[in-house]
Write a protein that holds these residues in place. Structure first.
Motif, short mmCIF file in Angstrom:
data_model
loop_
_atom_site.label_atom_id
_atom_site.label_comp_id
_atom_site.label_asym_id
_atom_site.label_seq_id
_atom_site.Cartn_x
_atom_site.Cartn_y
_atom_site.Cartn_z
N THR A 27 0.83 -1.21 0.00
CA THR A 27 0.00 0.00 0.00
C THR A 27 0.86 1.25 0.00
O THR A 27 2.02 1.23 0.43
CB THR A 27 -0.93 0.05 1.24
OG1 THR A 27 -0.14 0.00 2.42
CG2 THR A 27 -1.93 -1.09 1.23
N HIS A 28 0.27 2.33 -0.49
CA HIS A 28 0.87 3.66 -0.40
C HIS A 28 -0.20 4.58 0.17
O HIS A 28 -1.28 4.71 -0.41
CB HIS A 28 1.33 4.16 -1.77
CG HIS A 28 1.76 5.58 -1.76
ND1 HIS A 28 0.99 6.58 -2.30
CD2 HIS A 28 2.86 6.18 -1.24
CE1 HIS A 28 1.60 7.73 -2.14
NE2 HIS A 28 2.74 7.53 -1.49
N GLU A 29 0.08 5.18 1.31
CA GLU A 29 -0.89 6.03 2.02
C GLU A 29 -2.24 5.33 2.17
O GLU A 29 -3.30 5.88 1.88
CB GLU A 29 -1.05 7.37 1.31
CG GLU A 29 0.18 8.22 1.38
CD GLU A 29 0.01 9.60 0.77
OE1 GLU A 29 -0.94 9.81 0.01
OE2 GLU A 29 0.85 10.45 1.08
N SER A 30 -2.19 4.07 2.56
CA SER A 30 -3.36 3.22 2.80
C SER A 30 -4.15 2.87 1.54
O SER A 30 -5.23 2.28 1.64
CB SER A 30 -4.31 3.85 3.83
OG SER A 30 -3.61 4.04 5.04
N LYS A 31 -3.63 3.20 0.37
CA LYS A 31 -4.29 2.83 -0.88
C LYS A 31 -3.56 1.63 -1.48
O LYS A 31 -2.32 1.60 -1.53
CB LYS A 31 -4.27 3.99 -1.86
CG LYS A 31 -5.09 5.16 -1.39
CD LYS A 31 -5.01 6.32 -2.36
CE LYS A 31 -5.71 7.52 -1.76
NZ LYS A 31 -5.01 8.75 -2.01
N LEU A 32 -4.32 0.65 -1.93
CA LEU A 32 -3.75 -0.59 -2.46
C LEU A 32 -2.93 -0.32 -3.72
O LEU A 32 -3.42 0.30 -4.66
CB LEU A 32 -4.86 -1.59 -2.77
CG LEU A 32 -4.41 -2.96 -3.28
CD1 LEU A 32 -3.62 -3.70 -2.21
CD2 LEU A 32 -5.60 -3.77 -3.73
N ILE A 93 9.16 4.89 5.47
CA ILE A 93 8.50 6.12 5.95
C ILE A 93 8.60 7.26 4.93
O ILE A 93 7.60 7.92 4.66
CB ILE A 93 9.04 6.52 7.34
CG1 ILE A 93 8.60 5.45 8.34
CG2 ILE A 93 8.53 7.90 7.74
CD1 ILE A 93 9.17 5.60 9.71
N PRO A 94 9.78 7.50 4.31
CA PRO A 94 9.83 8.61 3.36
C PRO A 94 8.86 8.45 2.17
O PRO A 94 8.26 9.42 1.73
CB PRO A 94 11.28 8.60 2.87
CG PRO A 94 12.04 7.92 3.95
CD PRO A 94 11.09 6.90 4.53
N SER A 95 8.69 7.24 1.67
CA SER A 95 7.81 7.04 0.51
C SER A 95 6.38 6.67 0.91
O SER A 95 5.49 6.62 0.08
CB SER A 95 8.37 5.96 -0.41
OG SER A 95 8.27 4.69 0.22
N ARG A 96 6.19 6.34 2.19
CA ARG A 96 4.89 5.93 2.74
C ARG A 96 4.36 4.65 2.09
O ARG A 96 3.16 4.48 1.89
CB ARG A 96 3.87 7.06 2.64
CG ARG A 96 4.25 8.22 3.51
CD ARG A 96 3.28 9.33 3.42
NE ARG A 96 4.10 10.52 3.32
CZ ARG A 96 3.82 11.57 2.59
NH1 ARG A 96 2.73 11.65 1.96
NH2 ARG A 96 4.63 12.57 2.54
N VAL A 97 5.28 3.76 1.75
CA VAL A 97 4.92 2.45 1.19
C VAL A 97 5.04 1.41 2.29
O VAL A 97 6.02 1.38 3.03
CB VAL A 97 5.83 2.10 -0.01
CG1 VAL A 97 5.56 0.68 -0.50
CG2 VAL A 97 5.63 3.09 -1.14
#
Length: 113
Positions: A27-32, A93-97
């Motif tokens: 996920t990225h920012e809680s999006k699949l 954390i930097p990419s939010r993945v």
């Protein structure tokens, strides 16, 4: 008696159930971004993720997954290594993945119990 208890805890903690269905959720920012059935992979799969100006390569194999490469500053996500049990998670954390392993884990967590 103590030796038997320690051996039992170690066996339950590190044993991997080969019949378990494992799924990796990226996920990225809680999006699949992608969902991968790790139990059915026959050959390695490489996933390129480009988020927040950071390029990452994720490698999935039968029963396990990891951040293989990342150009983020500290590379904690890469240093996390292989994920192979339900509940395992690696975060950049930097990419939010985030990579999370899900599965039909019915075992009791002996360390928390």
């Amino acid at each position: 008696m103590v030796v038997i208890a320690v051996l039992y805890m170690a066996w339950n903690t590190f044993e991997v159930d080969s019949k378990q269905q494992l799924t990796a959720v990226i996920t990225h920012e809680s999006k699949l971004v992608k969902k991968i059935n790790l139990s059915n992979l026959n050959q390695p799969e490489y996933i390129n993720v480009d988020e927040e100006g950071i390029h990452q390569v994720i490698k999935a194999e039968k029963g396990r997954i990891r951040f293989l490469e990342s150009n983020c500053p500290h590379k904690f996500c890469v240093k996390t290594g292989w994920l192979n049990k339900p509940g395992d998670r690696a975060v950049c954390i930097p990419s939010r993945v985030v990579i999370t392993i899900t599965g039909n884990n019915k075992k009791v967590d002996t360390l928390a119990y």
